[in-house]
Design an enzyme around this catalytic site. Structure first.
Site, PDB file in Angstrom:
ATOM      1  N   TYR A  16      12.048 -12.161 -12.310  1.00  0.00           N
ATOM      2  CA  TYR A  16      11.889 -12.477 -10.921  1.00  0.00           C
ATOM      3  C   TYR A  16      10.507 -13.020 -10.595  1.00  0.00           C
ATOM      4  O   TYR A  16       9.627 -12.750 -11.485  1.00  0.00           O
ATOM      5  CB  TYR A  16      12.040 -11.525 -10.019  1.00  0.00           C
ATOM      6  CG  TYR A  16      11.588 -10.056 -10.589  1.00  0.00           C
ATOM      7  CD1 TYR A  16      10.423  -9.614 -10.271  1.00  0.00           C
ATOM      8  CD2 TYR A  16      12.149  -9.110 -11.211  1.00  0.00           C
ATOM      9  CE1 TYR A  16       9.762  -8.504 -10.606  1.00  0.00           C
ATOM     10  CE2 TYR A  16      11.391  -7.943 -11.933  1.00  0.00           C
ATOM     11  CZ  TYR A  16      10.528  -7.728 -11.714  1.00  0.00           C
ATOM     12  OH  TYR A  16       9.850  -6.768 -11.866  1.00  0.00           O
ATOM     13  N   SER A 242       3.428  -0.884 -12.144  1.00  0.00           N
ATOM     14  CA  SER A 242       4.969  -1.194 -12.543  1.00  0.00           C
ATOM     15  C   SER A 242       5.866  -0.726 -11.509  1.00  0.00           C
ATOM     16  O   SER A 242       5.358  -0.289 -10.793  1.00  0.00           O
ATOM     17  CB  SER A 242       5.093  -0.232 -13.934  1.00  0.00           C
ATOM     18  OG  SER A 242       5.026   1.088 -13.539  1.00  0.00           O
ATOM     19  N   LYS A 243       7.184  -0.738 -12.060  1.00  0.00           N
ATOM     20  CA  LYS A 243       8.251  -0.280 -10.967  1.00  0.00           C
ATOM     21  C   LYS A 243       7.890   1.033 -10.664  1.00  0.00           C
ATOM     22  O   LYS A 243       8.434   1.552  -9.579  1.00  0.00           O
ATOM     23  CB  LYS A 243       9.477  -0.583 -11.674  1.00  0.00           C
ATOM     24  CG  LYS A 243       9.923  -2.068 -11.686  1.00  0.00           C
ATOM     25  CD  LYS A 243      11.137  -2.319 -12.325  1.00  0.00           C
ATOM     26  CE  LYS A 243      11.489  -3.882 -12.447  1.00  0.00           C
ATOM     27  NZ  LYS A 243      12.349  -4.100 -13.515  1.00  0.00           N
ATOM     28  N   ARG A 244       7.611   1.935 -11.489  1.00  0.00           N
ATOM     29  CA  ARG A 244       7.251   3.269 -11.158  1.00  0.00           C
ATOM     30  C   ARG A 244       6.467   3.445 -10.014  1.00  0.00           C
ATOM     31  O   ARG A 244       6.511   4.231  -9.022  1.00  0.00           O
ATOM     32  CB  ARG A 244       6.687   3.955 -12.427  1.00  0.00           C
ATOM     33  CG  ARG A 244       7.424   4.529 -13.282  1.00  0.00           C
ATOM     34  CD  ARG A 244       6.475   5.404 -14.207  1.00  0.00           C
ATOM     35  NE  ARG A 244       5.272   4.498 -14.811  1.00  0.00           N
ATOM     36  CZ  ARG A 244       3.957   5.004 -14.548  1.00  0.00           C
ATOM     37  NH1 ARG A 244       3.836   6.208 -13.824  1.00  0.00           N
ATOM     38  NH2 ARG A 244       3.089   4.141 -15.004  1.00  0.00           N
ATOM     39  N   HIS A 245       5.550   2.474  -9.579  1.00  0.00           N
ATOM     40  CA  HIS A 245       4.707   2.302  -8.555  1.00  0.00           C
ATOM     41  C   HIS A 245       5.172   1.982  -7.189  1.00  0.00           C
ATOM     42  O   HIS A 245       4.809   2.280  -5.933  1.00  0.00           O
ATOM     43  CB  HIS A 245       3.238   1.880  -8.832  1.00  0.00           C
ATOM     44  CG  HIS A 245       2.615   2.319  -9.880  1.00  0.00           C
ATOM     45  ND1 HIS A 245       2.470   1.658 -10.985  1.00  0.00           N
ATOM     46  CD2 HIS A 245       2.011   3.337  -9.931  1.00  0.00           C
ATOM     47  CE1 HIS A 245       1.657   2.395 -11.837  1.00  0.00           C
ATOM     48  NE2 HIS A 245       1.340   3.352 -11.181  1.00  0.00           N
TER      49      HIS A 245
END
Ligand code: GLU
Length: 463
Positions: A16, A242-245
């Protein structure tokens, strides 16, 4: 004559559109627009195993949603293999590149040796000046004749002077694989040069590619563009985003009800500033943006700030623009009567478009159920009796506005306070205890609808 500013965004379609990518795209876009230059879009889709059509479409869709327009047609690297081949041949013909017949086993042996000696893994140049008969059964790669010592220097628009020692980072790197396909650094240089790119703004994860690209520019006799390597976005814990954030996919922000205006404003400020200003429209930015003022250090992602910006744009953008974005989320507010009035009620406190949609639905649609907790907390025998009376008297209120004075009179006559009646009215009208100003909800729905809803609520209570 001054050189025309040409910038580009060159994503590899592997998934994406990442918000970090959108930020460098935005910087490139703004710099071109500010200088009446061109902003180009190039899809780097030569890695047929990792790239997909869907990913390309996702990137283009995200671009469209953000409203960043590019000039001319999109360039697809996958359609340019013939061009790359031509330039590889040119370098071979000029003896600036050469075929390397090293086998996999030989390469592995070399790597192992270097590893054992704690040396940097690098090609040892064994075919650099090879003139003999090529070994049988090996499809050669093509390597560039890179300088073997000295320094590669360039002036980065953000980092200042950047120097690489050739011994530390370079070898005769591959420009075409054994199947003839060109490598990343090669295609970037050919395309940037042929597309006339004057300024390359990209993430500093590409910094170590730049000396290789400079060598290729020089070998090919192309003008070297100006480089700007933008520091990464970090999460609040100081680690690379990253997606964690939080979400990294641009379209996830759309789904969350974030406006593109807010996202772009948020991203431009992650790494660039103009005094203490926080709010920038795209039009402002096209005048103000200067890549030389991009911060050197990494910036820190902060979702609260994005929400704050989103709330600002929800409050201030014209109805048509908000409705356009609501439609993108599958909700057309404009089909309802008094739609603008309703938006004005809701936008005062909404942080996202999803809150606008939820709020609008809870007012437009008759409640099918009532929030049980709210009912238990706010509704009792005394105020139910008042509510009934209020509904009856509403028939006497025949103007379409000023429900406030009407209600105040009612409260006075019955010797009660607004707090005793507001929540029961709210629950009866919308099904729950959160809504914009009750007087405006009354006004939006009108006397007849309000009466009907209150009566329905009373019926429900009697059951
Ligand atoms: N295609 C590269 C990427 O997506 C960008 C190349 C460049 O900006 O030079 O990371």
């Amino acid at each position: 004559m001054e050189e025309k500013i040409v910038t580009r965004f060159a994503p590899s379609p592997t998934g994406y559109l990442h918000i970090g990518g959108l930020r460098t795209a935005l910087y490139s876009y703004l710099y071109a627009r500010k200088n009446n230059g061109n902003f180009l879009l190039r899809i780097e889709d030569t890695d047929l195993k990792r790239n997909s059509k869907e990913a390309t479409e996702a990137i283009i869709e995200a671009f469209k949603w953000c409203g960043l327009d590019y000039d001319g047609e999109i360039t697809y690297q996958s359609e340019r293999f013939e061009i790359y081949k031509k330039y590889i041949q040119k370098l071979l013909d000029e003896d600036k590149a050469y075929y390397c017949y090293m086998s996999k086993e030989e390469l592995e042996e070399l790597r192992n040796k270097q590893e054992a000696a704690k040396e940097r893994p690098k090609y040892d140049g064994r075919y650099r000046d090879f003139k003999g008969t090529p070994p049988q059964g090996i499809e050669p790669v093509v390597r560039i004749k890179a300088p073997q010592n000295g320094e590669i220097c360039f002036l980065d628009g953000i980092k200042g002077e950047v120097k690489f020692k050739v011994e530390d980072i370079l070898d005769d790197f591959i420009i075409a694989r054994s199947d003839g396909t060109p490598t990343y650094n090669f295609t970037v240089v050919i395309d940037d040069a042929l597309m006339g790119v004057s300024d390359v703004i990209r993430g500093d994860d590409h910094l170590s590619n730049t000396p290789k690209q400079i060598i290729l520019y020089e070998a090919l006799g192309f003008k070297i563009p100006k480089f700007y390597h933008v520091a990464m976005i970090h999460g609040e814990d100081g680690k690379k985003l990253s997606k964690r954030h939080g979400a990294t996919d641009v379209m996830e922000y759309k789904a969350m009800g974030i406006l593109p205006q807010a996202l772009l404003n948020f991203l431009v400020r992650l790494g660039w500033s103009h005094g203490d200003d926080e709010i920038f429209s795209l039009e402002d930015l096209k005048k103000l943006f200067d890549p030389n003022h991009i911060n050197k250090s990494a910036s820190c992602y902060n979702f609260k700030k994005l929400e704050w910006l989103n709330a600002h744009y929800i409050k201030t953008l014209p109805f048509e623009e908000i409705n356009h974005q609501l439609k993108e989320l599958g909700f057309d507010l404009s089909i309802y009567k008094k739609a603008e009035f309703l938006l004005d009620l809701l936008r005062e406190r909404a942080k996202t478009l999803l809150e606008i949609i939820g709020g609008a639905k809870s007012i437009i649609e008759e409640p099918k159920s009532y929030d049980e907790q709210a009912v238990n907390k706010f509704v009792n025998e005394k105020n139910l009796f008042l509510l009934k009376k209020y509904a009856e008297e509403l028939s006497n209120h025949r103007t379409s506005s000023d429900f406030e004075s009407f209600t105040n009179e009612f409260l006075q006559k019955n010797d009660v306070k607004l707090k005793d009646l507001a929540q029961p009215i709210r629950i009866a009208l919308t099904g729950n205890a959160v809504s914009p100003s009750i007087f405006e909800v009354l006004e939006f729905l009108g006397v007849d609808e309000c009466k009907k809803r209150i009566e329905n609520f009373l019926k429900f209570r009697r059951k």
